[in-house]
Design a protein around this motif. Structure first.
Motif, PDB file in Angstrom:
ATOM      1  N   ARG A 156      -5.080  -0.742  38.627  1.00 47.14           N
ATOM      2  CA  ARG A 156      -4.114  -1.686  38.049  1.00 47.14           C
ATOM      3  C   ARG A 156      -3.321  -1.001  36.924  1.00 47.14           C
ATOM      4  O   ARG A 156      -2.103  -1.111  36.846  1.00 47.14           O
ATOM      5  CB  ARG A 156      -4.847  -2.916  37.502  1.00 47.14           C
TER       6      ARG A 156
ATOM      7  N   ARG B  86      -1.028   2.196  38.095  1.00 46.94           N
ATOM      8  CA  ARG B  86       0.277   1.929  38.698  1.00 46.94           C
ATOM      9  C   ARG B  86       1.388   1.817  37.643  1.00 46.94           C
ATOM     10  O   ARG B  86       2.555   1.973  37.958  1.00 46.94           O
ATOM     11  CB  ARG B  86       0.237   0.619  39.491  1.00 46.94           C
ATOM     12  N   VAL B  87       1.005   1.491  36.429  1.00 44.68           N
ATOM     13  CA  VAL B  87       2.033   1.267  35.406  1.00 44.68           C
ATOM     14  C   VAL B  87       1.953   2.235  34.233  1.00 44.68           C
ATOM     15  O   VAL B  87       2.814   2.246  33.365  1.00 44.68           O
ATOM     16  CB  VAL B  87       1.957  -0.184  34.854  1.00 44.68           C
ATOM     17  N   GLU B  88       0.926   3.044  34.204  1.00 43.63           N
ATOM     18  CA  GLU B  88       0.759   3.907  33.030  1.00 43.63           C
ATOM     19  C   GLU B  88       0.108   5.214  33.448  1.00 43.63           C
ATOM     20  O   GLU B  88      -1.017   5.209  33.946  1.00 43.63           O
ATOM     21  CB  GLU B  88      -0.133   3.162  32.023  1.00 43.63           C
ATOM     22  N   GLU B  89       0.820   6.300  33.233  1.00 44.03           N
ATOM     23  CA  GLU B  89       0.259   7.587  33.634  1.00 44.03           C
ATOM     24  C   GLU B  89      -0.246   8.304  32.401  1.00 44.03           C
ATOM     25  O   GLU B  89       0.293   9.312  31.985  1.00 44.03           O
ATOM     26  CB  GLU B  89       1.321   8.404  34.365  1.00 44.03           C
TER      27      GLU B  89
ATOM     28  N   ALA C   9      -5.777   8.618  29.261  1.00 44.62           N
ATOM     29  CA  ALA C   9      -6.900   7.678  29.283  1.00 44.62           C
ATOM     30  C   ALA C   9      -7.143   7.165  30.704  1.00 44.62           C
ATOM     31  O   ALA C   9      -8.294   7.064  31.148  1.00 44.62           O
ATOM     32  CB  ALA C   9      -6.602   6.511  28.343  1.00 44.62           C
TER      33      ALA C   9
ATOM     34  N   GLU D 187      -4.070  15.753  43.994  1.00 37.08           N
ATOM     35  CA  GLU D 187      -3.523  17.097  43.754  1.00 37.08           C
ATOM     36  C   GLU D 187      -2.013  17.062  43.517  1.00 37.08           C
ATOM     37  O   GLU D 187      -1.490  17.767  42.669  1.00 37.08           O
ATOM     38  CB  GLU D 187      -3.807  17.993  44.960  1.00 37.08           C
ATOM     39  N   SER D 188      -1.326  16.211  44.301  1.00 32.35           N
ATOM     40  CA  SER D 188       0.133  16.150  44.145  1.00 32.35           C
ATOM     41  C   SER D 188       0.536  15.136  43.068  1.00 32.35           C
ATOM     42  O   SER D 188       1.718  14.881  42.872  1.00 32.35           O
ATOM     43  CB  SER D 188       0.800  15.787  45.472  1.00 32.35           C
ATOM     44  N   ARG D 189      -0.425  14.593  42.386  1.00 28.69           N
ATOM     45  CA  ARG D 189      -0.199  13.622  41.300  1.00 28.69           C
ATOM     46  C   ARG D 189       0.659  12.444  41.796  1.00 28.69           C
ATOM     47  O   ARG D 189       1.498  11.917  41.078  1.00 28.69           O
ATOM     48  CB  ARG D 189       0.465  14.303  40.099  1.00 28.69           C
ATOM     49  N   ASP D 190       0.424  12.047  43.035  1.00 25.03           N
ATOM     50  CA  ASP D 190       1.139  10.886  43.580  1.00 25.03           C
ATOM     51  C   ASP D 190       0.278   9.653  43.276  1.00 25.03           C
ATOM     52  O   ASP D 190      -0.514   9.188  44.094  1.00 25.03           O
ATOM     53  CB  ASP D 190       1.331  11.069  45.091  1.00 25.03           C
ATOM     54  N   TRP D 191       0.462   9.150  42.061  1.00 21.48           N
ATOM     55  CA  TRP D 191      -0.436   8.088  41.566  1.00 21.48           C
ATOM     56  C   TRP D 191      -0.276   6.786  42.356  1.00 21.48           C
ATOM     57  O   TRP D 191      -1.219   6.022  42.489  1.00 21.48           O
ATOM     58  CB  TRP D 191      -0.199   7.815  40.082  1.00 21.48           C
ATOM     59  N   ILE D 192       0.927   6.543  42.855  1.00 23.54           N
ATOM     60  CA  ILE D 192       1.131   5.293  43.600  1.00 23.54           C
ATOM     61  C   ILE D 192       0.350   5.339  44.914  1.00 23.54           C
ATOM     62  O   ILE D 192      -0.372   4.401  45.262  1.00 23.54           O
ATOM     63  CB  ILE D 192       2.637   5.069  43.882  1.00 23.54           C
ATOM     64  N   LEU D 193       0.462   6.478  45.613  1.00 17.72           N
ATOM     65  CA  LEU D 193      -0.277   6.602  46.874  1.00 17.72           C
ATOM     66  C   LEU D 193      -1.781   6.562  46.597  1.00 17.72           C
ATOM     67  O   LEU D 193      -2.539   5.892  47.315  1.00 17.72           O
ATOM     68  CB  LEU D 193       0.109   7.916  47.580  1.00 17.72           C
TER      69      LEU D 193
END
Lengths: 598, 151
Positions: free
Chosen positions: B40, B43-46, B49, B106-112
């Motif tokens: 949760r 998705r909104v904060e990279e 933490a 690895e690709s830092r694709d946080w949404i996926l």
């Protein structure tokens, strides 16, 4: 990978969206229509049927449920959204989060998206017309001027996709945001004169905007200045005494600065600051600004002082700009006068007050040369003249009220309210009537309208752009014109009142000191506001957030001060007090702590 | 193997295995909650933490998978109580999912990565919990018959 590739871009949808964008941002619309550069963006059909987008190796929206994700995004920023006056969203993507945001707010929303290919995909995949009608979409590095407190919301994948661009935009927006909160500003007033109340209005306006403001009110030195004038045997001695007084006040201002630690010092016209004082401030990293609310043709001390300051704000343009640049001033900005609606406001008058302050025609101001001559042409009207320096033995003398005494602002407001027509004739030492070269617009223009009063105003070149002539103000060209218009508007109460109402609305919207100071601070913020090198007070914001934990309520609350370097408990309390919306539990605790400790 | 078989047949070992399933269920339920919360926020904060929380969750998941591996070894001595493989160990779901998660991390694709955790991993954790519940029930029933059936 989940989902199917969605490749059939819809040209009709694209055209519909572009046509909508064209109205607000024609350059960007043109760019999107004609930019056919290569792209690594691909639309992906999600499990819920809505498209998603991937750019290179970065997914911009959920491939399962982008709408739910957008709701969660808005939920995450709920507190910021509820307090927002103007929102800047970093990243458009396919616009799901923007749609969700718009369903929750009425305030202006600006969305930054540098990738033309992302916007092209969005425009070809979804009907965004309802979104585009409500937002300002920015595709380049320009940060629009803001006149409201700014809330910045990030769409993280978009920000990562164009990291360098958003790093720059964030820097600029943070500077812009500072223009509306959290700057420590010292205002220096003159010893006496017309800009003395302006200094008070400025400091009050900036306090209302949420800044920390201290006013150095030099009116306390009026007696010393008048004593010098009376005691001086010659002009040179008077000059020496004034210089000594200026040095004294300058030292006092520096002492005040050491305690208050301002980031910006704003001096109003005739503020008695010496050159060494301003140099010292600048050497400490303090941004210095001067608002020269004078006629440059009549008062020429600007030639020496304009170069001392980082920013020089003036109420005249064109020729004055040229002269200032010739004199070496680098950062010169036009900033017209304004009104203070908390002071200049409609008031309920008793019958007695109406009779005393009211008349068909009134004039408030000092008896300058042109006014003495010009107003004599109105003696057949019911005319009341208020103010000092009138020739009581002249025919006009019988119209001068209370023997030409000086008036307090409260009384002036009553006169503006009570008069059917307020005449506003700008002063001139040389002309017998209207100054044909008159350019700047005096404070009275704004103050009368802010009071809800009707005015007839002499022709000024810089009136254009400030008011709609004929709708919000009525201008006269000469005495005959004034007489004709006086008769016309005295006979038409309804039209007079309608014009006055529109004039007041315009002032409240565009010409308050809050708007002016916001403009001034925006000019400064756009170049960045360096933190002055005073001995530090308070705690570093970054350290506090880290200690509290970014995930905690406290950490998230403290994040809002990230535009500042250090904060004190008083700073936090002051920010809460000037905020809008319900007070959260964290805020209540801070307020209670502040009460206990102070 | 025969020593191991003897050990496993001991009632105290059987009880220990059975009781550990209750603890494991509690862990996996908590882990599911932690993953949901991390996603949760992710998705909104990279932020660092969030990343640290994710790494913690994954490390906890690895511990859980180790436990499942050991449990699976133990179950071999009880013929698996007639149950199919647990959902997480199923080759077609677990392995593919973890490979995709690894790639997106690895690709830092946080949404996926968020999608994979929210819509693929978390439902599997729920199924795994149900599978463990079923197993626990069967072990209790089995104990009621008085003998631990071994191969």
């Amino acid at each position: 990978m989940t989902g199917l590739l969605y490749s059939d871009n819809n040209p009709m949808l694209f055209e519909k969206n572009i046509a909508c964008l064209e109205q607000a941002a024609p350059d960007l619309a043109r760019k999107l229509r004609h930019d056919a550069g290569s792209t690594d963006c691909e639309l992906v059909h999600t499990k819920t049927g809505y498209p998603s987008l991937r750019a290179g190796r970065i997914s911009l929206h959920s491939f399962y449920n982008p709408m739910k994700e957008a709701c969660e995004w808005a939920g995450h920023y709920q507190e910021e959204i509820s307090r927002a006056q103007h929102i800047a969203v970093l990243g458009f993507g396919l616009g799901y989060h923007v749609m969700q945001l718009l369903s929750q707010v009425d305030c202006p929303v600006t969305v930054f998206e540098p990738r033309a290919d992302v916007l092209q995909k969005a425009f070809s995949a979804l009907d965004l017309t309802s979104v585009l009608k409500k937002i300002t979409l920015v595709g380049d590095g320009e940060v629009p001027d803001y006149n409201l407190r700014l809330t910045i919301l990030e769409h993280p994948p978009s920000v990562r996709l164009s990291a360098d661009y958003f790093e720059k935009i964030k820097g600029r927006l943070n500077s812009a945001r500072m223009a509306f909160e959290g700057i420590r500003i010292l205002v220096v007033s003159p010893v006496y004169g017309g800009s003395l109340p302006v200094a008070q209005y400025c400091s009050a306006a900036m306090l209302k905007m949420g800044h920390q403001v201290e006013l150095v009110d030099n009116s306390r030195f009026q007696d010393a200045l008048f004593l010098a004038r009376d005691a001086a045997t010659d002009r040179q001695r008077y000059r020496t005494m004034v210089d000594n007084l200026s040095s004294f006040i300058s030292e006092m201002v520096l002492s005040r600065c050491e305690k208050f630690k301002p980031d910006i010092v704003i001096a109003l016209a005739q503020a008695p600051l010496s050159e060494p004082c301003v140099k010292t401030l600048r050497s400490r990293g303090v941004t210095t600004a001067y608002w020269f609310v004078e006629d440059f043709r009549f008062m020429d001390y600007w030639r020496s002082i304009a170069v001392w300051y980082d920013y020089f704000f003036v109420i005249q343009k064109d020729k004055f700009f040229d002269e200032l640049r010739s004199a070496g001033a680098e950062s010169v900005h036009y900033l017209p006068m304004a009104a203070c609606p908390d002071i200049h406001k409609p008031v309920d008058l008793t019958g007695e007050e109406q009779a005393y302050y009211g008349s068909d025609l009134s004039f408030v101001g000092a008896g300058y040369y042109n006014r003495r001559h010009f107003l004599t042409g109105l003696l057949d009207f019911e005319l009341k003249v208020w103010g000092t320096d009138w020739d009581m033995s002249s025919p006009l003398g019988r119209c001068v009220q209370r023997g030409g005494q000086r008036l307090e602002i409260e009384e002036i407001v009553r006169i503006f309210n009570a008069s059917k027509i307020n005449i506003n004739l700008h002063s001139s030492h040389y002309h017998r009537g209207i100054n044909p070269f008159g350019d700047f617009v005096n404070p009275r223009t704004f103050e009368i309208l802010s009071c809800g009063g009707f005015q007839l105003l002499d022709r000024r070149t810089e009136l254009d752009g400030l008011f709609d002539e004929g709708s919000e103000v009525i201008v006269f060209e000469d005495l005959n014109d004034l007489r004709d218009k006086s008769r016309r508007y005295l006979n038409d109460d309804n039209e007079r009142q309608q014009i006055a109402r529109r004039g007041r609305e315009r002032v409240l919207h565009d010409h308050t000191y809050e708007r002016r100071l916001a403009d001034m601070l925006m000019v400064i913020a756009k170049k960045g506001i360096p933190r002055a090198c005073w001995a530090d007070g308070g705690e570093p914001v970054g350290k506090l957030v880290k200690e509290a934990g970014r995930d905690t309520d406290l950490g998230q609350f403290l994040e809002r001060f990230s535009g500042r370097r250090r904060i004190t408990l008083s700073d936090v309390a002051a920010d809460i007090k000037t905020g809008v919306g319900d007070i959260s539990r964290t805020e209540k605790i801070f307020l209670a702590m502040n009460e206990l400790l102070h | 193997m025969s020593d191991m078989k003897k050990e496993i047949e001991k009632p105290e070992i059987f009880h220990a295995v059975r009781d550990s399933i209750g603890d494991a269920r509690e862990s996996i339920q908590k882990l599911g909650g932690f993953f949901s919360e991390t996603v949760r926020v992710m998705r909104v904060e990279e932020s660092e933490a969030v990343f640290n929380a994710l790494v913690r969750n994954i490390s906890d998941l690895e511990c859980f998978m180790e436990f499942i591996g050991e449990l699976r070894d133990a179950l071999r001595y009880y013929s698996g109580f007639g149950m199919a493989h647990d959902p997480m160990s199923s080759a077609e779901t677990g392995l593919n999912l973890f490979q995709e998660m690894h790639k997106s991390l690895e690709s830092r694709d946080w949404i996926l990565l968020s999608d994979l955790i929210e819509y693929e991993l978390c439902p599997i954790l729920v199924k795994e919990d149900a599978w463990l519940g079923d197993l626990h029930e069967r072990m209790q029933d089995h104990e009621g018959t008085g003998t631990a059936r071994t191969t």
